[in-house]
Every structure is written in C-alpha cells, then in structure tokens.
Design a protein around this motif. Structure first.
Motif, PDB file in Angstrom:
ATOM      1  N   GLU A  11       0.725  -1.301  -0.035  1.00 42.64           N
ATOM      2  CA  GLU A  11      -0.023   0.024  -0.076  1.00 42.64           C
ATOM      3  C   GLU A  11       0.878   1.278   0.046  1.00 42.64           C
ATOM      4  OE1 GLU A  11      -1.504  -2.160   2.892  1.00 42.64           O
ATOM      5  OE2 GLU A  11      -2.792  -2.882   1.415  1.00 42.64           O
ATOM      6  N   ALA A  12       0.302   2.153  -0.886  1.00 38.24           N
ATOM      7  CA  ALA A  12       1.127   3.498  -0.803  1.00 38.24           C
ATOM      8  C   ALA A  12       2.552   3.349  -1.415  1.00 38.24           C
ATOM      9  CB  ALA A  12       0.959   4.286   0.656  1.00 38.24           C
ATOM     10  N   SER A  13       2.931   2.580  -2.139  1.00 32.58           N
ATOM     11  CA  SER A  13       3.940   2.419  -2.791  1.00 32.58           C
ATOM     12  C   SER A  13       4.198   3.279  -3.911  1.00 32.58           C
ATOM     13  CB  SER A  13       4.312   0.996  -3.069  1.00 32.58           C
ATOM     14  OG  SER A  13       3.381   0.410  -4.247  1.00 32.58           O
ATOM     15  N   GLY A  14       3.035   3.818  -4.616  1.00 29.75           N
ATOM     16  CA  GLY A  14       2.986   4.536  -5.696  1.00 29.75           C
ATOM     17  C   GLY A  14       2.356   4.149  -7.005  1.00 29.75           C
ATOM     18  N   LYS A  15       1.839   2.804  -7.078  1.00 31.11           N
ATOM     19  CA  LYS A  15       1.266   2.248  -8.168  1.00 31.11           C
ATOM     20  C   LYS A  15       0.351   3.089  -9.023  1.00 31.11           C
ATOM     21  CE  LYS A  15      -0.841  -0.761  -5.510  1.00 31.11           C
ATOM     22  NZ  LYS A  15      -0.177  -0.242  -4.249  1.00 31.11           N
ATOM     23  N   THR A  16      -0.574   3.689  -8.210  1.00 29.19           N
ATOM     24  CA  THR A  16      -1.700   4.458  -8.927  1.00 29.19           C
ATOM     25  C   THR A  16      -1.049   5.466  -9.615  1.00 29.19           C
ATOM     26  OG1 THR A  16      -3.243   3.584  -7.495  1.00 29.19           O
ATOM     27  CG2 THR A  16      -3.983   5.602  -8.725  1.00 29.19           C
ATOM     28  N   THR A  17      -0.304   6.300  -8.828  1.00 26.72           N
ATOM     29  CA  THR A  17       0.576   7.483  -9.321  1.00 26.72           C
ATOM     30  C   THR A  17       1.227   6.988 -10.397  1.00 26.72           C
ATOM     31  OG1 THR A  17       0.871   8.228  -6.869  1.00 26.72           O
ATOM     32  CG2 THR A  17       2.215   9.120  -8.371  1.00 26.72           C
ATOM     33  N   GLN A  18       2.035   6.101 -10.571  1.00 30.40           N
ATOM     34  CA  GLN A  18       2.792   5.751 -11.719  1.00 30.40           C
ATOM     35  C   GLN A  18       1.968   5.213 -12.886  1.00 30.40           C
ATOM     36  OE1 GLN A  18       5.968   6.502 -12.122  1.00 30.40           O
ATOM     37  NE2 GLN A  18       6.147   7.478 -10.088  1.00 30.40           N
ATOM     38  N   THR A 184      11.224   4.738  -3.041  1.00 28.21           N
ATOM     39  CA  THR A 184      11.422   5.805  -2.423  1.00 28.21           C
ATOM     40  C   THR A 184      11.997   6.963  -3.137  1.00 28.21           C
ATOM     41  OG1 THR A 184      13.564   5.196  -1.434  1.00 28.21           O
ATOM     42  CG2 THR A 184      11.506   4.485  -0.132  1.00 28.21           C
ATOM     43  N   MET A 185      12.328   6.731  -4.411  1.00 21.65           N
ATOM     44  CA  MET A 185      12.976   7.788  -5.520  1.00 21.65           C
ATOM     45  C   MET A 185      11.750   8.703  -5.749  1.00 21.65           C
ATOM     46  SD  MET A 185      15.579   5.708  -7.865  1.00 21.65           S
ATOM     47  CE  MET A 185      13.967   4.913  -8.622  1.00 21.65           C
ATOM     48  N   ASP A 186      12.224  10.011  -6.242  1.00 21.06           N
ATOM     49  CA  ASP A 186      11.375  10.788  -6.670  1.00 21.06           C
ATOM     50  C   ASP A 186      10.125  10.293  -7.736  1.00 21.06           C
ATOM     51  OD1 ASP A 186      10.794  13.874  -7.021  1.00 21.06           O
ATOM     52  OD2 ASP A 186      10.993  13.059  -9.069  1.00 21.06           O
TER      53      ASP A 186
HETATM   54  N1  ATP Z   1       7.876   8.247  -5.285  1.00 28.29           N
HETATM   55  C1  ATP Z   1       7.063   8.960  -4.101  1.00 28.29           C
HETATM   56  N2  ATP Z   1       7.608   9.628  -3.335  1.00 28.29           N
HETATM   57  C2  ATP Z   1       6.835  10.179  -2.211  1.00 28.29           C
HETATM   58  N3  ATP Z   1       5.584  10.173  -2.113  1.00 28.29           N
HETATM   59  C3  ATP Z   1       5.073   9.389  -3.053  1.00 28.29           C
HETATM   60  C4  ATP Z   1       5.734   8.482  -4.253  1.00 28.29           C
HETATM   61  N4  ATP Z   1       4.778   8.142  -4.953  1.00 28.29           N
HETATM   62  C5  ATP Z   1       3.677   8.172  -4.607  1.00 28.29           C
HETATM   63  N5  ATP Z   1       3.598   9.033  -3.259  1.00 28.29           N
HETATM   64  C6  ATP Z   1       2.469   9.336  -2.469  1.00 28.29           C
HETATM   65  O1  ATP Z   1       2.115   8.359  -1.804  1.00 28.29           O
HETATM   66  C7  ATP Z   1       0.507   8.439  -1.638  1.00 28.29           C
HETATM   67  C8  ATP Z   1       0.544   6.827  -2.102  1.00 28.29           C
HETATM   68  O2  ATP Z   1       0.584   6.909  -3.592  1.00 28.29           O
HETATM   69  P1  ATP Z   1      -0.282   6.103  -4.564  1.00 28.29           P
HETATM   70  O3  ATP Z   1      -1.868   6.172  -4.264  1.00 28.29           O
HETATM   71  O4  ATP Z   1       0.157   5.981  -5.956  1.00 28.29           O
HETATM   72  O5  ATP Z   1      -0.086   4.415  -4.124  1.00 28.29           O
HETATM   73  P2  ATP Z   1      -0.589   3.003  -4.373  1.00 28.29           P
HETATM   74  O6  ATP Z   1       0.259   2.258  -4.272  1.00 28.29           O
HETATM   75  O7  ATP Z   1      -1.626   3.280  -5.431  1.00 28.29           O
HETATM   76  O8  ATP Z   1      -1.506   2.791  -3.016  1.00 28.29           O
HETATM   77  P3  ATP Z   1      -2.650   1.808  -2.530  1.00 28.29           P
HETATM   78  O9  ATP Z   1      -2.169   0.679  -2.556  1.00 28.29           O
HETATM   79  O10 ATP Z   1      -3.151   2.263  -1.273  1.00 28.29           O
HETATM   80  O11 ATP Z   1      -3.651   2.361  -3.844  1.00 28.29           O
HETATM   81  C9  ATP Z   1       0.159   9.471  -2.361  1.00 28.29           C
HETATM   82  O12 ATP Z   1      -0.213  10.418  -1.558  1.00 28.29           O
HETATM   83  C10 ATP Z   1       1.123   9.889  -3.375  1.00 28.29           C
HETATM   84  O13 ATP Z   1       1.429  11.175  -3.767  1.00 28.29           O
END
Ligand code: ATP
Ligand code: MG
Length: 204
Positions: A11-18, A184-186
């Motif tokens: 969770e919150a690893s950044g999947k949806t963002t990417q 944890t990268m940008d």
């Molecule tokens: N590389 C990053 N560095 C710092 N913060 C990040 C990074 N990528 C994403 N975030 C932040 O972390 C949070 C979770 O990101 P995101 O929703 O993309 O994760 P996810 O893997 O889709 O999570 P979930 O499993 O809960 O759906 C968001 O607030 C996002 O802006």
C-alpha cells in the motif's frame, strides 16, 4: 495482440501515481492504452471491491477473501483485459495475480499451491508481459497512508513487512517478467525508469 503490464507493491508504494503518469504519457504519444485495477475493474468487480474493503462485524475467513479476489479477477479478464489485448491495446493494471500471492500466501499464510492454482484458474493462464514492482519499506507505507484506513490497510507493521518480502520473493522467482523499482525515489525519476524500460524493450 496488445501488451499487458501490471503494477504491484504494498500500500502507498506509488502504483496508482505511476499508472496515471504512464497512461497519460502513452496517450500523448498516440498509443491505444487502457488503465484498469483489481479489485474493482468492472461493474460487478466494483461490488466485490466494496465487500473486500469494508469492515465487517462477522467472520471474514481468509479463504472467502481469496475466492472473492479470484472471482473479481475472472470477471476482470473476461470483460476488460482479454478484449483489450485482442483489440491491440496496451493494458495497464493496478494489481493482478502477484498481489494475491503476496497477500493471501505470503502475508495470510494460505498454501502457495492453492493460491497459485486459483490464480491460474481465474486468469485462464493469462500472465502479464511485464510487471513493475514498486518497492518501499513497510514503515514508509504506513507513513504515507492516510488516517482513514480501510480493512486491509489497518493490518499491522509485521503484516506489511511480510507482504513486502513476499513481493520481492515473487519478483526474484520470475526475473524476466519483473522490473523492481525503488519506490522511495522521486515520482518523476520512477516514471522515467518505467518509460525507459518500455523503450529499451521496444514496447513503445
Ligand atoms: N515516489 C514517491 N515519493 C513520495 N510520495 C509518493 C511517491 N509516490 C507516491 N507518493 C504518494 O504516496 C501516496 C500513495 O501513492 P499511490 O496512491 O500512488 O500509491 P498506491 O500504491 O496506489 O497505494 P494503494 O495500494 O493504497 O492504492 C500518495 O499520497 C502519493 O502522492
Ligand atoms: Mg492505488
């Protein structure tokens, strides 16, 4: 046939963002692309997602949870993934089989053979062509998660550690399919690695 790419990680690893960044990029260069997710990539799946992510005051056994994820997946491949691949689309899925192996086997402890068999059954043996594992430590996951946690996100740190280790083992066992990225990268650095990977492999 199109090309099937999945995004995995805790969770919150950044999947949806990417996925969102890659989707916009692929659209901007004129590719036929769709983004979808599990659970809940279809209308029926959306109902299953609500069941899975709600908090209940009844027993919710791990096997029932596993079967619901697989039901969602089976509906998803038949309605979205297969038809899109047949129409030559690049399909981006936010989670797929590896999430079930990580959560239901490595974190919950259900036998590997059972999870693997059900993954095969639910997908009709359809594996992703490429999987990005966005890897972050459990502590960072918990830090990034908002205060309104759903049922799965409320699990403790040990659960998230097992999950992370599980994902890394799965990737280690299928090195050709996986690209593991330090989450944890940008955000834009990660996006560049993903785009460069697609270019290097001549997918785009
Ligand atoms: N590389 C990053 N560095 C710092 N913060 C990040 C990074 N990528 C994403 N975030 C932040 O972390 C949070 C979770 O990101 P995101 O929703 O993309 O994760 P996810 O893997 O889709 O999570 P979930 O499993 O809960 O759906 C968001 O607030 C996002 O802006
Ligand atoms: Mg997400």
């Amino acid at each position: 046939m199109g090309f099937f790419i999945t995004f995995e990680g805790i969770e919150a690893s950044g999947k949806t963002t990417q996925i969102n960044l890659l989707y916009d990029y692929l659209k901007s260069i004129g590719k036929n692309v769709i983004k979808t997710r599990e659970p809940g990539g279809t209308k029926i799946g959306q109902k299953i997602r609500e069941i899975l992510l709600s908090k209940w005051d009844e027993k919710f056994p791990y096997i029932a949870e596993l079967l619901l994820y697989e039901a969602d997946r089976n509906i998803h491949i038949h309605n979205i993934i297969k038809p899109s691949l047949e129409a030559d689309y690049i399909v981006l899925s936010d989670r797929y089989i590896d999430s079930t192996t990580a959560y239901q086997h490595y974190a919950r402890g259900i036998d590997y053979e059972i999870v693997s068999y059900l993954n095969t059954l639910a997908t009709d043996r359809l594996k992703p062509n490429l999987t990005f594992l966005i890897d972050i430590p459990a502590q960072i996951s918990l830090k990034r998660l908002s205060k309104t946690k759903d049922r799965i996100e409320s699990e403790d740190i040990e659960f998230h550690k097992k999950l992370r280790e599980g994902f890394l083992k799965i990737a280690e066992n299928e090195k050709d399919r996986f690209v593991v990225i330090d989450g944890t990268m940008d955000i834009m650095e990660i996006h560049k690695i993903i785009v460069d990977t697609l270019k290097q492999r001549k997918i785009i």
